[in-house]
Design an enzyme around this catalytic site. Structure first.
Site, mmCIF file in Angstrom:
data_model
loop_
_atom_site.group_PDB
_atom_site.id
_atom_site.type_symbol
_atom_site.label_atom_id
_atom_site.label_comp_id
_atom_site.label_asym_id
_atom_site.label_seq_id
_atom_site.Cartn_x
_atom_site.Cartn_y
_atom_site.Cartn_z
ATOM 1 N N ARG A 24 98.258 50.999 48.108
ATOM 2 C CA ARG A 24 99.679 50.963 46.679
ATOM 3 C C ARG A 24 98.854 49.265 46.733
ATOM 4 O O ARG A 24 98.787 48.875 47.847
ATOM 5 C CB ARG A 24 100.749 50.892 47.447
ATOM 6 C CG ARG A 24 101.347 49.867 48.928
ATOM 7 C CD ARG A 24 101.253 48.510 48.137
ATOM 8 N NE ARG A 24 102.242 48.034 48.777
ATOM 9 C CZ ARG A 24 102.254 46.690 49.206
ATOM 10 N NH1 ARG A 24 101.771 46.079 48.642
ATOM 11 N NH2 ARG A 24 103.480 45.773 50.115
ATOM 12 N N GLU A 67 110.852 46.531 44.264
ATOM 13 C CA GLU A 67 110.311 44.765 44.947
ATOM 14 C C GLU A 67 110.172 44.044 44.180
ATOM 15 O O GLU A 67 110.762 43.109 43.903
ATOM 16 C CB GLU A 67 109.981 44.912 45.513
ATOM 17 C CG GLU A 67 109.876 43.617 46.351
ATOM 18 C CD GLU A 67 108.877 43.476 48.763
ATOM 19 O OE1 GLU A 67 110.085 44.733 49.083
ATOM 20 O OE2 GLU A 67 108.002 42.439 48.320
ATOM 21 N N ARG A 84 104.955 48.764 41.641
ATOM 22 C CA ARG A 84 104.019 48.964 42.595
ATOM 23 C C ARG A 84 103.311 50.882 42.102
ATOM 24 O O ARG A 84 103.611 51.377 41.786
ATOM 25 C CB ARG A 84 104.625 49.873 44.195
ATOM 26 C CG ARG A 84 105.850 48.507 44.380
ATOM 27 C CD ARG A 84 104.551 47.853 45.318
ATOM 28 N NE ARG A 84 105.242 46.569 45.915
ATOM 29 C CZ ARG A 84 105.716 46.677 46.986
ATOM 30 N NH1 ARG A 84 106.323 47.026 47.391
ATOM 31 N NH2 ARG A 84 106.471 45.015 47.558
ATOM 32 N N CYS A 109 107.499 38.796 47.220
ATOM 33 C CA CYS A 109 107.203 38.549 48.552
ATOM 34 C C CYS A 109 105.945 37.856 48.732
ATOM 35 O O CYS A 109 104.932 38.159 47.982
ATOM 36 C CB CYS A 109 107.330 39.830 49.424
ATOM 37 S SG CYS A 109 107.351 39.256 51.336
ATOM 38 N N THR A 159 104.372 37.677 51.547
ATOM 39 C CA THR A 159 103.412 39.278 51.817
ATOM 40 C C THR A 159 102.587 39.550 51.044
ATOM 41 O O THR A 159 101.609 40.288 51.907
ATOM 42 C CB THR A 159 104.383 39.540 52.912
ATOM 43 O OG1 THR A 159 105.116 40.561 52.333
ATOM 44 C CG2 THR A 159 104.984 38.248 54.239
ATOM 45 N N ARG A 195 98.526 47.786 50.042
ATOM 46 C CA ARG A 195 98.519 47.818 51.038
ATOM 47 C C ARG A 195 97.572 49.017 51.491
ATOM 48 O O ARG A 195 98.492 50.086 50.784
ATOM 49 C CB ARG A 195 99.909 47.643 51.798
ATOM 50 C CG ARG A 195 100.811 48.142 53.120
ATOM 51 C CD ARG A 195 101.529 48.295 53.865
ATOM 52 N NE ARG A 195 103.194 49.006 52.892
ATOM 53 C CZ ARG A 195 103.240 49.419 54.046
ATOM 54 N NH1 ARG A 195 102.563 50.087 55.266
ATOM 55 N NH2 ARG A 195 103.949 50.393 53.864
ATOM 56 N N ARG A 210 104.144 50.300 61.766
ATOM 57 C CA ARG A 210 105.518 50.671 61.125
ATOM 58 C C ARG A 210 106.217 51.308 61.119
ATOM 59 O O ARG A 210 105.412 52.614 61.491
ATOM 60 C CB ARG A 210 105.495 50.419 59.581
ATOM 61 C CG ARG A 210 105.362 48.688 59.371
ATOM 62 C CD ARG A 210 105.725 48.770 57.370
ATOM 63 N NE ARG A 210 105.216 47.421 57.436
ATOM 64 C CZ ARG A 210 105.110 47.454 55.866
ATOM 65 N NH1 ARG A 210 105.981 47.642 54.739
ATOM 66 N NH2 ARG A 210 105.025 46.128 55.104
ATOM 67 N N GLU A 264 108.902 49.378 56.376
ATOM 68 C CA GLU A 264 109.188 48.651 57.583
ATOM 69 C C GLU A 264 110.673 48.797 58.032
ATOM 70 O O GLU A 264 111.376 49.044 57.693
ATOM 71 C CB GLU A 264 109.332 47.387 56.405
ATOM 72 C CG GLU A 264 109.889 46.521 55.801
ATOM 73 C CD GLU A 264 109.684 45.488 54.622
ATOM 74 O OE1 GLU A 264 109.940 45.867 53.356
ATOM 75 O OE2 GLU A 264 108.756 44.972 55.679
#
Ligand code: ADP
Ligand code: DAR
Length: 520
Positions: free
Chosen positions: A290, A389, A393, A435, A437, A444, A473, A478
């Site tokens: 993703r 988020e 995505r 974020c 990260t 990811r 994870r 997570e």
């Protein structure tokens, strides 16, 4: 005759000695509008009938090597209303460009040059009209009125400072939250890098366009001491305004991406170099890759209005409806979705879970479920999340370990979508996300995998995975536990390397983990 001569003399005198007052009125007027959070209405830009081809990010002016280039604010999308809770933009960018930047507040000198002669002359010409009939009384009135006005203005505190101060309530929350975090045993990167010195240097700052404060950045980590990271960017400028906190956290999380480093250009590489991680299907249940994308012109979750959420959902839904072939599918708004359908999608790992306390504490779930939804093709190997988020995505996934096929599909999808929607991209940080990260490649690449021998000792599994820059994870992502011994293992680094290299780190790491599992 004398009256006219006197008036022109008065006009010259006033212009000579008090012209700057009129300039300030103009500036003050603008400030007042900002104070009342009613920014001057941006000039409506024609909304393109079809989303323009993605504008190539203009090569940014070369910054001096040590000074990182500030992240620029997204130019609010032309039709998007201003966020309600946040202070209005101090200097709302007015011209949507492919590389929006914050417009400098015009200096009084600018106003003086552009404003005084016209406004002053206009005002005084208006006021002098009664004299054309030689009315002495009005001449006196004008003189008294002008003097009174100028005296009054000179006694006012010129509000040249825009409303950029953090209010007392926010400061109190920051002090209280900081004290609790400092006293906690939190292992978050927020705790590690928010030293008292950094805290004091940042607590009075706000981002210029959306007025985001340090509280907006760290509130999730203050509320959840078990955060791994603990901070989010409420808007793109936060990465610059609060760089003293973001930069060390980015460097730590992404394995050494320094504030003087620059993320490489997008490069998916040769996807055919990736084969099947587990051709005999002994360990890998499913494979997923993703990436995250932010729509240019919109801030991140905490600064979005409900109208913007809905506007973005419409843009995404209509854009994706044009996809063909393996990417052809349908958009399903969360609003109105049957709870049983929603839960099944979550349980099958296709849809994001609800009620993430970290996102809730970051003010990222307002107006839920407005503007949220999922697009997917018929066999759910290609999916797009809208406004969870991140704004988007973009996801490719399938059962088994064929990473090559999964990554090929993702790159095809990203290339197709980027032709239709311009994404927020920063010259130094790469693709921008909520974020830190997820910045940079935002990639990811993960497997759902069973490694019963290695996982018998979770600390050992995490230690070995860490050697390959892999993150372990739980089954549902997570902050969740493994179910039935299935772990979500993925690349951890997303910045300072290309998309191809990020996926390769996962490919090589998982290959090693399987080797070790087989050897045990
Ligand atoms: P995050 O923002 O935490 O990185 P992601 O966008 O990666 O979240 O999505 C995480 C979700 O994707 C999890 O809920 C998990 O169920 C699902 N997921 C992740 N990897 C896989 C995989 N290899 N196979 C199936 N589902 C996966
Ligand atoms: N839960 C937050 C964010 C960590 C990174 N994961 C994201 N962005 N989904 C934490 O600090 O733990």
């Amino acid at each position: 005759m004398f009256a006219l001569w006197y008036l022109s003399f008065a006009i010259d005198e006033i212009r000579k000695h008090f012209g700057w007052f009129f300039a300030n009125i103009k500036l003050k007027g603008a400030n007042k509008a900002i104070e009342n959070k009613q920014p001057p209405a941006p000039q409506p830009q024609p909304t393109p009938a079809v989303a323009p081809k993605i504008a190539e990010t203009k090569p940014a002016p070369k910054p001096a090597p040590p000074a990182p280039k500030p992240v620029v604010a997204p130019t609010p999308a032309p039709s998007s209303p201003k966020p309600i809770e946040k202070p209005a933009p101090a200097t709302p960018p007015t011209t949507p460009t492919t590389s929006p930047s914050i417009k400098p507040t015009p200096s009084p000198t600018t106003f003086k040059k552009e404003v005084v002669p016209d406004a002053l002359d206009k005002k005084l010409k208006e006021a002098s009209k009664p004299f054309e009939n030689g009315n002495e009384k009005l001449k006196t009135n004008l003189k008294d009125a002008t003097t009174g006005f100028l005296v009054n203005e000179s006694q006012k505190e010129p509000e040249r400072k825009l409303n950029i101060m953090v209010d007392a309530a926010v400061l109190a929350k920051l002090e209280e939250g900081y004290a609790k975090l400092a006293a906690s045993d939190s292992k978050s990167l927020l705790k590690k890098y928010l030293t008292k010195e950094v805290f004091d240097s940042l607590k009075n700052k706000k981002t210029p366009t959306f007025g985001s404060s340090l509280l907006d950045v760290i509130q999730s980590g203050l509320a959840n001491h078990d955060s791994g990271v603990g901070i989010y960017a409420p808007d793109a400028e936060a990465y610059t305004v609060f760089a003293d906190l973001f930069d060390p956290i980015i460097e730590d999380y992404h394995g050494g991406f320094k504030k003087t480093d620059k993320h490489p250009p997008k490069d998916f590489g040769d996807v055919s170099t990736f084969g099947n991680l587990d051709p005999n299907n002994e360990f890998v249940i499913s494979t997923r890759v993703r990436c995250g994308r932010s729509l240019e012109g919109y801030p991140f979750n905490p600064c979005l209005t409900e109208a913007q959420y809905k506007e973005m959902e419409e843009k995404v839904s209509s854009t994706l409806s044009g996809l063909e072939g393996e990417l052809k599918g349908k958009f399903y708004p969360l609003t109105g979705m049957e709870k049983s359908v929603q839960q099944q999608l979550i349980d099958d790992h296709f849809l994001f879970k609800e009620g993430d306390r970290f996102l809730q504490a970051a003010n990222a779930c307002r107006y839920w479920p407005s503007g949220r939804g999922i697009y997917h093709n018929d066999n759910k190997t290609f999916l797009v999340w809208c406004n969870e988020e991140d704004h988007l995505r973009i996801i490719s996934m399938q059962m088994g370990g064929d990473l090559g096929e999964v990554f090929r599909r993702l790159t095809n999808a990203v290339n197709e979508i980027e032709k239709r929607i311009p994404f927020s991209h920063d010259d130094r940080l790469g693709f921008l996300t909520f974020c830190p990260t997820n910045l940079g490649t935002t990639i990811r690449a993960s497997v759902h995998i069973k490694l019963p021998k290695l996982a018998a000792n979770l600390a050992k599994l995490e230690e070995v995975a860490g050697k390959y820059n892999l993150q372990v994870r739980g089954t549902r992502g997570e902050h969740t536990e493994a179910e039935g011994g299935i772990y979500d293992i993925s690349n951890k680094r997303r910045m300072g390397l290309t998309e191809y290299q990020a996926v390769k780190e996962m490919y090589d790491g998982i290959t090693e983990l399987i080797k070790i599992e087989k050897s045990m």
